[in-house]
Design a protein around this motif. Structure first.
Motif, mmCIF file in Angstrom:
data_model
loop_
_atom_site.group_PDB
_atom_site.id
_atom_site.type_symbol
_atom_site.label_atom_id
_atom_site.label_comp_id
_atom_site.label_asym_id
_atom_site.label_seq_id
_atom_site.Cartn_x
_atom_site.Cartn_y
_atom_site.Cartn_z
ATOM 1 N N TYR A 57 0.886 -1.401 0.086
ATOM 2 C CA TYR A 57 -0.022 0.073 0.068
ATOM 3 C C TYR A 57 0.866 1.156 -0.041
ATOM 4 O O TYR A 57 0.480 2.047 -0.848
ATOM 5 C CB TYR A 57 -1.062 0.183 1.161
ATOM 6 C CG TYR A 57 -1.912 1.412 1.116
ATOM 7 C CD1 TYR A 57 -3.104 1.217 0.623
ATOM 8 C CD2 TYR A 57 -1.404 2.181 2.138
ATOM 9 C CE1 TYR A 57 -3.566 2.389 0.661
ATOM 10 C CE2 TYR A 57 -2.320 3.499 2.167
ATOM 11 C CZ TYR A 57 -3.425 3.637 1.398
ATOM 12 O OH TYR A 57 -4.097 4.566 1.366
ATOM 13 N N VAL A 85 -8.347 -2.559 7.221
ATOM 14 C CA VAL A 85 -8.645 -1.222 6.954
ATOM 15 C C VAL A 85 -9.882 -0.839 7.807
ATOM 16 O O VAL A 85 -10.790 -1.441 7.901
ATOM 17 C CB VAL A 85 -8.914 -0.971 5.259
ATOM 18 C CG1 VAL A 85 -9.461 0.421 5.091
ATOM 19 C CG2 VAL A 85 -7.648 -1.422 4.594
ATOM 20 N N PRO A 121 -11.350 5.246 3.577
ATOM 21 C CA PRO A 121 -10.404 4.452 4.183
ATOM 22 C C PRO A 121 -9.281 5.029 4.871
ATOM 23 O O PRO A 121 -8.687 6.060 4.268
ATOM 24 C CB PRO A 121 -10.028 3.324 2.984
ATOM 25 C CG PRO A 121 -10.119 4.263 1.826
ATOM 26 C CD PRO A 121 -11.297 5.160 2.081
ATOM 27 N N VAL A 144 -5.708 3.989 6.034
ATOM 28 C CA VAL A 144 -4.545 3.180 5.726
ATOM 29 C C VAL A 144 -3.559 3.590 6.402
ATOM 30 O O VAL A 144 -2.838 4.399 5.715
ATOM 31 C CB VAL A 144 -4.777 2.504 4.580
ATOM 32 C CG1 VAL A 144 -3.669 1.159 4.529
ATOM 33 C CG2 VAL A 144 -5.969 2.125 4.169
#
Length: 988
Positions: free
Chosen positions: A224, A536, A545, A547
């Motif tokens: 990510y 998440v 979201p 993260v």
């Protein structure tokens, strides 16, 4: 003859001898009972002086005893401790085979046998080559197959599909799924051990283990932060029957799927004046854009029509149902229009240019929206009109067009495959693949008319269509908010990494590259509960979201310490880092909400290089051809994204097993071959006898390499049993023959060996080098074929039949007998090691019957380079000439007992020089030539005039029959020949 052709020529000739009935059959050769050789027993008074082979190794094992015998071999040979033993050895080279995890969702099938045994053959041959092998068996314990089966464990408590919102229901499903997976795993583990697989079966990896899950979450945040994982609203394959998104690997295509297809003409609402000026005034209001689709349910969601900018299009005047229309139609597909309305109803008015097409606007089906006509690269001229209906929420190409031209992407189909409230009232709540299709068609028919959509043609269309491979029901494409891996961004680096990977068989390399190039993106989120949670949280106000590494690291720690169920059993207060909770509470902000999606199982298993090995260091991934689009690809993408490297140095791909008639196995056909019944027998032992693990392994080794498919049935298993029995008989003979041979005491220099013994070492040298080359190239079917040919033809057909007389009847410590025993000793040792990777039970069983080394274990050995002195091409070339004499002799008298014969050979000079290598004297009864020809006497005479190189004259042997060796070599009525008399005298 060049030495490189020796083995090939010999194989060809020995096969002829076998056809003539002259091969020494294993039954005669190896049936040693009560100290007697069947069919050639010496007189009782001399039997004690004959060196007959003796061994405690049984010639045959009954089907009823095979399973018990192999279990005892595994225990005695330390199969369960071998992996730990070799890990403790000080070996410089290491070979890492990373195990692709099978699903823990059922009993092992024949595909498991192919895969696991191929891996085991690979590991064992590497072990014998001096490697320290690294292999940790694994299981894929998550995913829908297990979740669905788990839901059937207790039907009274079964949670309905798509009703998984409560944490208690979720945990119940997860508990059932874990119990089912662990039970299936234990069954599979037990069967894998039964096959003799090399591993530490107490140290395995499971994708459900908390440590595995924790490491996977760390990889998630790594990817990510590097920008490879993102959330977006995109069309994905969606299974209405399961209520979840699917990966491409979870699809199977039904070639006979029938869809309702329609040709629909949509009225043009705006066009360039230049276009309208070309039409008759009466036709200017009758211009239509026709489309063709096999998904009528998507028509209410149409946003555009696409055309191919590099293809010619026509304006066509058409008479249809008493109406005069002008249609835009692809020139290449004009035959489709002719089929629909008739050729005589069409008048071509001319071409319409790209800029004219791009200026057209039309009225959407079933409503009054105006939509554009757009150029697009995905439009093909295979079927239809050349104008493509575009619904961005329900097609991959459609979605890309929407991104390019900023079209709205609105999904109006829910997770059950039903129309939502955003469509016209008549369609709401209808299943799109069922009554939804028909209702759309009916609305189109009812609403047609002046300046409305015209249903030109409706017909059924049979084509290949994606199905959910679990429920065997059709899927749809549906835009949803999902988590993705950006494969487009990884693709170039992955292709570069793949260039460094060896793919076997090489013909399949293009398949892997194609799969990688054609993958647009990878959806890694699933709307289920049995899997690894996507770690998440979402902002309660914006639903965006959140993260962050600190959050995911904390979640990973909680799940590792308390189990992955913690994501569902605990609330946000326990899952979020305490420092973050304190900060939010101090600022009066609500806690973010945890998500409900899980990771795709291909991300689960594709992370195994990281979760198990810690880095991309595997020498080999070995799986079926279907894993090009599965584990091979997911592992490559995650590894390249995280490290820039491929997780493997080599890919080996095997095919699928079919029944003996080439059909796919299925319970409905009753043609499933159960590997457990193959090894241990079925309920009806007469129909399904126990063949044992080694016969199953022989079938895999003989058929599973370099084939896209392989067949298995009773005939194949019986052939495998016969092959293994032949190998057993020859190994038994070798073992029995060298029972009193001590290499340190009895060894002779190679140059002192008899010519045929040196020739046999030469052939053994060639064979063993060839076999290990095949092993290194993973051509295990070639190993099996070469080994069987060598044993049947070279060893039994030539060598043993030639030396048995001096082996049995020469003096026990005589140099002639020791010469043969040295070769038999090396044959036993080399064949045992070269066959052991495929037949480990037989190899270790033979080793257990060594009389002087009861603790000698095959897989504690390391092969060494064969002595260069064994390689004697000049001798081999000369010996080949002698074999031509043997061949003609056997052809001239195929049914003879050659020991009753004597032969007079007349040969030209060059051949005679070669024959003299085997017989230096003019006539002899104990020369190497007598051995080779198996006659009682040979006389040699040189004649340079021989047209064919040599001639043979056969006659009845003049000597009497020796009561000890049974050859016709005695003189003057004596009971024993001179050789046997000398042996008896020295023995006494």
């Amino acid at each position: 003859m060049p030495s490189t052709n020796v083995a090939a020529v010999f194989t060809r000739r020995s096969s002829r001898w076998k056809a003539l009935g002259h091969t020494l059959h294993h039954r005669t050769l190896c049936n040693v009972k009560s100290g007697r050789r069947r069919g050639a027993e010496p007189s009782t008074q001399y039997s004690a002086t004959v060196q007959l082979p003796r061994t405690s190794l049984p010639l045959r094992v009954s089907a009823a005893n095979r399973a018990q015998l192999e279990a005892s071999i595994q225990q005695a040979a330390g199969f369960d401790s071998l992996y730990a033993w070799q890990r403790g050895q000080n070996r410089e080279k290491e070979f890492v085979l990373h195990d692709g995890p099978p699903y823990a969702n059922g009993r092992p099938h024949i595909g498991h046998a192919v895969n696991k045994i191929l891996k085991d053959i690979t590991l064992r041959q590497k072990l014998l080559q001096g490697y320290k092998v690294h292999y940790i068996p694994g299981w894929d314990c998550h995913g829908l197959p297990i979740e669905l089966k788990a839901s059937q464990i207790d039907k009274k408590k079964k949670t309905p599909e798509n009703q998984l919102s409560s944490d208690s229901a979720t945990l119940e499903i997860r508990n059932n799924a874990q119990r089912f997976a662990v039970e299936a795993l234990e069954i599979q583990r037990s069967v894998f051990q039964r096959w003799g697989l090399l591993a530490d079966w107490g140290e395995v990896y499971r994708t459900l283990d908390p440590q595995y899950v924790s490491r996977q979450l760390h990889l998630f945040i790594d990817l990510y932060e590097k920008g490879f994982i993102y959330q977006d609203y995109k069309p994905v394959y969606f299974s209405p029957s399961l209520g979840t998104s699917l990966a491409e690997a979870e699809l199977e295509y039904e070639p006979q799927h029938v869809s309702p297809s329609v040709f629909l003409a949509l009225p043009v609402t705006s066009a360039l004046p230049a276009t309208l000026d070309r039409l008759p005034s009466a036709a200017q209001s009758q211009l239509y854009l026709p489309i063709w689709t096999t998904t009528p349910w998507t028509l209410p969601l149409n946003q555009a029509i696409c055309f191919a900018p590099d293809k010619p299009y026509l304006l066509v005047w058409v008479c249809w149902k008493d109406q005069r229309l002008v249609l835009v139609w692809s020139e290449e597909l004009l035959y489709e229009l002719e089929r629909i309305v008739g050729k005589d109803q069409i008048t071509v008015m001319g071409h319409i240019e790209e800029q004219e097409l791009a200026a057209l606007r039309y009225r959407a089906p079933l409503d009054q929206r105006e939509c554009p006509c757009l150029p697009a690269s995905h439009v093909t001229m295979v079927k239809g009109t050349g104008l493509v209906h575009t619904a961005p929420a329900h097609g991959h190409d459609d979605f890309l067009v929407a991104l390019q031209y900023k079209l709205p992407v609105e999904c109006q189909v829910d997770e059950q495959g039903k129309f939502m409230d955003g469509v016209m009232a008549e369609l709401r709540g209808l299943k799109v693949l069922e009554e939804g299709n028909q209702s759309v068609l009916q609305l189109l028919a009812d609403n047609g008319g002046p300046r409305g959509a015209l249903l030109l043609k409706e017909e059924s269309y049979t084509h290949s269509y994606p199905y959910d491979w679990r429920t065997r029901k059709p899927v749809i494409i549906r835009a949803t908010k999902q988590w993705f891996i950006d494969t487009h961004r990884i693709k170039e680096a992955a292709l570069a990494a793949l260039e460094e990977v060896e793919i076997l068989p090489q013909r399949l390399e293009a398949g892997m590259i194609s799969q990688l190039k054609n993958r647009p993106y990878w959806c890694i989120s699933r709307q289920r509960v049995w899997g690894t949670p996507i770690p998440v949280f979402y902002d309660p106000d914006t639903n965006q979201p959140i993260v962050e590494r600190s959050i995911i690291q904390h979640v990973a720690k909680v799940l590792e310490e308390e189990g992955s169920d913690s994501w569902w059993s605990k609330g946000e207060n326990d899952l979020l880092p305490p420092a973050l909770i304190e900060k939010l509470q101090k600022n009066g902000k609500p806690l973010p909400k945890k998500g409900s999606d899980i990771l795709d199982i291909w991300f689960d298993s594709g992370s195994s290089w990281h979760c198990v090995l810690g880095e991309p260091k595997a020498d080999l991934y070995l799986e079926g051809v279907d894993q090009f689009n599965g584990w091979f690809l997911s592992s490559l993408l995650t590894s390249v994204a995280a490290t820039g490297k491929a997780p493997y140095r080599m890919l080996y791909v095997h095919g699928f097993a079919l029944d003996e008639h080439g059909r796919k196995m299925s319970k409905s056909l009753g043609n499933v071959v159960d590997p457990q019944e193959v090894t241990d027998g079925g309920k009806d032992s007469s129909r399904k006898p126990a063949y044992g693990a080694d016969v199953l392994r022989w079938w895999v080794g003989s058929h599973a390499a370099d084939h896209s498919t392989m067949t298995i049935g009773q005939q194949h298993l019986e052939q495998g049993r016969d092959s293994v029995q032949k190998i057993r008989a020859v190994l038994r003979f070798l073992l029995a023959s060298v029972k009193d041979y001590q290499p340190c005491q009895h060894s002779l220099p190679v140059q002192d060996l008899r010519p045929i013994d040196r020739y046999m070492l030469h052939l053994l040298h060639f064979h063993i080098q060839k076999v290990w080359l095949h092993y290194n190239n993973m051509r295990y079917n070639w190993v099996a074929k070469a080994s069987l040919t060598f044993i049947n033809n070279t060893l039994s057909g030539l060598y043993i039949s030639s030396i048995r007389d001096r082996l049995y009847c020469d003096a026990r410590l005589g140099s002639r007998r020791m010469s043969a025993l040295l070769v038999l000793h090396h044959l036993l040792h080399q064949l045992l090691l070269s066959l052991a990777p495929i037949l480990p039970h037989l190899a270790e069983e033979v080793a257990q019957h060594f009389t002087d080394a009861n603790d000698w274990r095959v897989f504690h050995q390391v092969i060494t380079e064969l002595p260069s002195s064994w390689h004697q091409p000049q001798l081999a070339s000369a010996f080949e000439q002698c074999l031509t004499v043997r061949e003609r002799l056997f052809k001239s008298s195929p049914a003879s007992d050659w020991s009753k014969l004597q032969v007079h050979i007349t040969a030209e000079k060059n051949l005679m020089e070669n024959l003299r290598l085997l017989q230096t004297s003019h006539t002899s009864s104990h020369s190497g030539l007598c051995e080779l020809l198996q006659v009682s006497h040979v006389t040699l005479e040189t004649n340079q005039e021989e047209k064919d190189g040599f001639s043979l004259r056969l006659s009845k042997a003049e000597g009497g029959k020796c009561l000890r060796c049974r050859r016709y070599t005695t003189e003057g009525g004596a009971e024993l020949c001179a050789r046997c008399l000398e042996v008896i005298s020295s023995h006494e």
